[in-house]
Scaffold this motif. Structure first.
Motif, PDB file in Angstrom:
ATOM      1  N   LYS A   1      -8.351   3.819 -11.826  1.00  0.00           N
ATOM      2  CA  LYS A   1      -8.803   4.916 -10.963  1.00  0.00           C
ATOM      3  C   LYS A   1      -8.870   4.431  -9.534  1.00  0.00           C
ATOM      4  O   LYS A   1      -9.416   3.364  -9.253  1.00  0.00           O
ATOM      5  N   ALA A   2      -8.305   5.218  -8.667  1.00  0.00           N
ATOM      6  CA  ALA A   2      -8.209   4.796  -7.282  1.00  0.00           C
ATOM      7  C   ALA A   2      -9.591   4.637  -6.678  1.00  0.00           C
ATOM      8  O   ALA A   2     -10.544   5.314  -7.074  1.00  0.00           O
TER       9      ALA A   2
ATOM     10  N   GLU B   1      -8.840   6.552  -1.662  1.00  0.00           N
ATOM     11  CA  GLU B   1      -8.673   5.735  -0.480  1.00  0.00           C
ATOM     12  C   GLU B   1      -7.606   4.668  -0.669  1.00  0.00           C
ATOM     13  O   GLU B   1      -6.723   4.520   0.154  1.00  0.00           O
TER      14      GLU B   1
ATOM     15  N   PRO C   1      -5.087   2.372  -3.634  1.00  0.00           N
ATOM     16  CA  PRO C   1      -4.656   2.241  -5.028  1.00  0.00           C
ATOM     17  C   PRO C   1      -5.423   1.137  -5.727  1.00  0.00           C
ATOM     18  O   PRO C   1      -5.939   0.208  -5.093  1.00  0.00           O
ATOM     19  N   CYS C   2      -5.484   1.249  -7.008  1.00  0.00           N
ATOM     20  CA  CYS C   2      -6.280   0.325  -7.795  1.00  0.00           C
ATOM     21  C   CYS C   2      -5.538   0.063  -9.097  1.00  0.00           C
ATOM     22  O   CYS C   2      -4.951   0.987  -9.662  1.00  0.00           O
ATOM     23  N   TRP C   3      -5.523  -1.182  -9.517  1.00  0.00           N
ATOM     24  CA  TRP C   3      -4.800  -1.503 -10.749  1.00  0.00           C
ATOM     25  C   TRP C   3      -5.664  -2.354 -11.659  1.00  0.00           C
ATOM     26  O   TRP C   3      -6.411  -3.204 -11.204  1.00  0.00           O
TER      27      TRP C   3
ATOM     28  N   ARG D   1      -5.858   9.725   8.454  1.00  0.00           N
ATOM     29  CA  ARG D   1      -4.850   9.102   7.607  1.00  0.00           C
ATOM     30  C   ARG D   1      -3.530   9.839   7.676  1.00  0.00           C
ATOM     31  O   ARG D   1      -3.482  11.043   7.863  1.00  0.00           O
TER      32      ARG D   1
ATOM     33  N   GLU E   1      -5.007  12.827  -9.971  1.00  0.00           N
ATOM     34  CA  GLU E   1      -5.217  11.598 -10.738  1.00  0.00           C
ATOM     35  C   GLU E   1      -5.693  12.006 -12.120  1.00  0.00           C
ATOM     36  O   GLU E   1      -6.644  12.796 -12.233  1.00  0.00           O
TER      37      GLU E   1
ATOM     38  N   GLY F   1      -5.998   7.272 -14.780  1.00  0.00           N
ATOM     39  CA  GLY F   1      -5.891   6.671 -13.460  1.00  0.00           C
ATOM     40  C   GLY F   1      -4.495   6.745 -12.887  1.00  0.00           C
ATOM     41  O   GLY F   1      -4.226   6.167 -11.833  1.00  0.00           O
TER      42      GLY F   1
ATOM     43  N   ARG G   1      -1.628   8.391 -10.859  1.00  0.00           N
ATOM     44  CA  ARG G   1      -1.628   9.353  -9.765  1.00  0.00           C
ATOM     45  C   ARG G   1      -0.245   9.964  -9.610  1.00  0.00           C
ATOM     46  O   ARG G   1       0.754   9.268  -9.587  1.00  0.00           O
TER      47      ARG G   1
ATOM     48  N   ALA H   1       1.579   4.572  -6.681  1.00  0.00           N
ATOM     49  CA  ALA H   1       1.380   3.237  -7.244  1.00  0.00           C
ATOM     50  C   ALA H   1       0.018   3.139  -7.927  1.00  0.00           C
ATOM     51  O   ALA H   1      -0.934   3.755  -7.488  1.00  0.00           O
TER      52      ALA H   1
END
Lengths: 258, 579
Positions: free
Chosen positions: A198-199, A208, A210-212, B483, B549, B553, B555, B579
């Motif tokens: 989840k980002a 905000e 990316p998250c891995w 942004r 999302e 998770g 996206r 990503a």
């Protein structure tokens, strides 16, 4: 050394760390990982200490795979983030070789990930065989900082040896992205398994960064681990998302546990 | 004055000048009979075909002043003239007839008797100039112009014209009207081919005169060579022999042609293109080696090659450059070598992505083959940190794409498609438009009134997790102002339809959909970002993009096509993966 101490040598025995270092040097000599040619550190103490050289070694093969079908963009993003982190420090370009059928990265998306698309050479070839040949050619050329290949099948032992030899004494970041579930024994120094996470949200609840979810499944002369990594594209910096967010609901479900 | 040549039964006339023609002398007549027949002393010259060919070549080179494509007449045309392909070149002289007149005038000034004709097909032009009266033929009128001419004008084999005449088919018009199948059976395919070529029914490519290359090297062998190593070594040696001359001229090879002459008369040709001009023989040798590796048995050396020839087909300037004392920075030439090697070894050329100043996502970039010194236009400005609270604005695209009727502001502050072409119409508060044309870029831009910016609602940002209330909404909007609009890492070539979509009407984000046989339950959505099609093209419905999302998770970038209307079903598409 132990003989000396038994014989009553007045000198104090060498500290354990030195012995360990000597043993490590011996092991790394045996395993063919001679000479540190530089690394790409993650900048996170927990990860860097688990990697033998304190980061991803240059000139060695690193394998990245998505955890499951559908996590391919996450794995690609992780690999490109590593490349972006490397390119932020040195000059040079990156060669990304893809087998036909893989989607090519989108330029504006690359820019959004912090990787200058002007420094990326994309090459689309017919199949895995050509991917490996192009990567070998890329390793031979000067002026490249990193070489990455997206393949259709697992990384076989023979090809990984060839790549390892082609990397030789160079200092390129060498990454191979393979599909999920195509594991095969090879000489890759590290093997990463990446799943979407989840980002990271900002304070207003919007996406905000990316998250891995990253699993280090294999780390030669190191230890394995599991982390929730976030990527800051502006600073080219990784971060541990879990440590920052504080509560589990926001950081996502740990799939290994679930 | 006649020209005579030794043939089987003695000297025969091969050409005659005007005075001799008036006396009744024709090519083909034995010289002795002609002398006996007429009682006039004639001057006889021996024929010299090589000198004739050389003179024709010189004339063809001269004729390149009219057009680059010049083809000399071959054996069937009699080797006594040339074709000019004036397509696209005649306007330089005014028109076709002006070009024709200029050509005839210049030839006459040089003492060459010539008859020139222009037509849509080489066959027709030949027939008019050699068997007709010359001049021009309007496109489409070939059949009419040819019908009165002798069949020999079709460039037939020597005996064919005679046997056609014996059958009563004297004119081309007779042939064109005759049934084709019996003609083909009796006279072979060649007759119909020539007829069709003259009438423009079948193409007739001209073999253009090749310009000799300025730089070439040649090597012959007593014993033929066949092994790859030998060929590569020979090519390297040949390149080495060319290097001093190239160096003296300050040039490097851009394109090389290696021609291998096989012992049985076959010719193999290998072309090498280079990204960066080079004089390095070893590099050329290596590229050739890679190419031969790829060709493998397709080269078919047979019994071996007896001659190897290397032509520098194209050159580029190559100045002497200073070697840096400190080994360091990347060199365009190095990348060029890599590109060349990849092209020879594998085939395709590496590409680089270039931004395009269009706001439709799939048209906002283009991939072009790598080229030396090809600077790309990507501009990097990272957004400021969210907590610095600087007055910033996104790149204008978001503001532009936001529908005016949702912002609740007047049309004066919202943007219209006209802004695409008239940037000065924009008010300062909505940001400079020029930034917009440069890709997804945002940065701190000095705007006069920060508070004003904060108040501009950027479209309804729907967040399902968010608390209700305008306050939360406003805070979210302010956090996204600094942004660039989100763009996915992987963009699908075209939107792929999402099925079984559950979404709020009229314009909410999707909550659940199926795509590629997988169900995505959406946990979080941001948007919409409205991207309308370019108004100067055929209008497609606008798209409302959401970043969603799912629970895992992952996206995705999805869009709803068109504006909501209760009558039409809502269609959703997945267009990208983050990503």
């Amino acid at each position: 050394m132990t003989q000396n101490t038994k014989n009553g040598d007045p000198e104090t025995p060498p500290p354990a760390t030195e012995t360990l270092a000597a043993l490590r040097a011996l092991v790394s000599d045996r395993s063919g990982l001679r000479g540190a040619r530089g690394t790409v550190p993650f900048g996170i103490h927990d990860i860097d200490t688990r990697l033998a050289q304190g980061g991803l070694t240059l000139g060695h093969l690193h394998e990245i795979a998505p955890a499951a079908a559908g996590d391919e963009p996450a794995a690609l993003g992780f690999a490109l983030a590593l490349i972006a982190r490397h390119l932020a420090r040195i000059q040079g370009e990156v060669l990304v070789v893809t087998a036909r059928g893989h989607p090519l990265p989108y330029g504006h998306g690359l820019a959004g990930l912090g990787l200058d698309p002007g420094r990326v050479l994309l090459l689309e070839v017919e199949g895995d065989r050509d991917v490996y040949r192009a990567m070998e050619e890329g390793l031979r050329a000067r002026g490249l900082a990193a070489v990455a290949g997206l393949v259709d099948a697992g990384l076989p032992l023979g090809q990984s040896r060839r790549l390892h030899l082609a990397a030789g004494e160079t200092d390129r970041l060498l990454l191979v992205l393979r599909p999920a579930g195509a594991e095969s024994p090879n000489v890759a120094v590290t093997r990463w398994r990446v799943a979407a996470g989840k980002a990271l949200r900002d304070r207003f609840g919007c996406i905000e960064r990316p998250c891995w979810q990253v699993d280090l499944d294999r780390s030669r002369n190191g230890r394995t681990g599991h982390w929730l990594l976030e990527w800051d594209h502006a600073a080219h910096r990784f971060g541990l998302a879990g440590a920052l967010a504080g509560h589990a609901a926001e950081t996502g479900r740990d799939r290994r546990a679930g | 004055m006649v020209v005579a040549a030794m043939e089987a039964n003695g000297l025969r006339i091969v050409a005659a000048d005007e005075a001799a023609w008036a006396l009744g002398l024709r090519p083909g007549e034995p010289l002795a009979r002609a002398r006996a027949r007429i009682n006039v002393p004639i001057r006889v010259y021996p024929a010299d075909p090589p000198a004739d060919a050389a003179a024709l070549d010189r004339l063809c080179l001269w004729a390149k002043r009219y057009t680059p494509t010049v083809a000399a007449f071959g054996a069937e045309e009699g080797r006594d003239g040339f074709f000019l392909d004036i397509a696209g070149a005649s306007h330089l002289f005014g028109n076709e007839s002006a070009l024709l007149a200029d050509l005839a005038r210049r030839l006459a000034a040089n003492g060459l008797a010539a008859r020139v004709a222009v037509a849509n097909t080489p066959g027709c032009a030949f027939a008019l100039s050699r068997h007709g009266r010359g001049g021009g033929v309007a496109p489409g009128a070939e059949a009419q112009a040819l019908q009165g001419l002798d069949v020999a004008a079709l460039r037939l084999a020597p005996g064919q014209a005679e046997s056609l005449r014996r059958l009563g088919l004297r004119r081309i018009g007779d042939l064109a009207g005759a049934p084709r199948a019996p003609l083909a059976r009796r006279f072979g395919e060649n007759l119909l081919l020539r007829l069709d070529q003259a009438l423009g029914r079948r193409p007739e490519p001209l073999v253009a005169l090749e310009e000799p290359h300025a730089y070439f090297a040649l090597r012959g062998f007593l014993d033929p060579i066949a092994r790859q190593e030998t060929i590569v070594a020979t090519a390297t040696r040949l390149m080495e022999s060319l290097t001093p001359r190239l160096e003296a001229a300050g040039l490097g090879a851009r394109r090389l042609d290696l021609t291998l002459f096989r012992i049985d008369g076959q010719v193999r040709s290998i072309g090498l293109s280079l990204s960066v001009p080079t004089r390095c023989a070893h590099q050329v040798g290596r590229l050739l080696d890679l190419r031969l590796d790829r060709l493998g048995p397709a080269l078919d050396a047979g019994f071996g090659f007896e001659t190897v020839r290397l032509d520098v087909a194209a050159t580029g300037p190559m100045r002497a450059s200073q070697i840096p004392l400190v080994a360091g920075g990347p060199d365009a030439a190095e990348t060029g070598h890599l590109v060349d090697a990849l092209r020879q070894r594998i085939g395709p050329s590496p590409v680089r992505l270039h931004p395009v100043a269009r706001h439709i996502p799939e048209r906002a970039e283009t991939a072009r083959p790598w080229k030396a010194g090809d600077g790309t236009g990507w501009v990097f400005l990272f957004p400021p940190k969210a907590d610095t609270e600087k007055p910033t604005i996104s790149d204008g695209r978001r503001a532009h794409d936001t529908p005016a009727f949702k912002t609740g502001r007047g049309l004066a502050d919202s943007t219209s498609p006209l802004d695409e072409v008239i940037p000065s119409l924009r008010t300062p508060a909505t940001g400079p438009l020029s930034r917009k044309e440069r890709g997804p870029v945002a940065g701190p831009l000095p705007t006069p009134c920060a508070e004003e910016d904060r108040k501009i609602p950027l479209g309804p940002l729907a967040t399902m997790q968010s608390k209700t209330g305008a306050n939360a909404l406003a805070r979210q909007q302010s956090s996204t102002i600094g942004r660039p609009p989100p763009r996915p890492l992987v963009l699908l070539g075209r939107g792929e339809a999402a099925e079984d979509v559950i979404a709020l009407v009229p314009d909410g984000p999707p909550q659940r959909f199926r795509w590629r046989r997988q169900v995505h339950r959406i946990a979080h959505a941001e948007g919409p970002e409205r991207i309308a099609d370019e108004w100067w093209r055929a209008p497609a419905p606008p798209r409302d993009y959401y970043v969603v999302e799912d629970e895992m998770g992952r996206r995705l970038w999805v869009y709803r096509e068109g504006l909501f209307s209760p009558q039409t079903p809502v269609r959703w598409f997945v267009h990208g993966l983050f990503a």
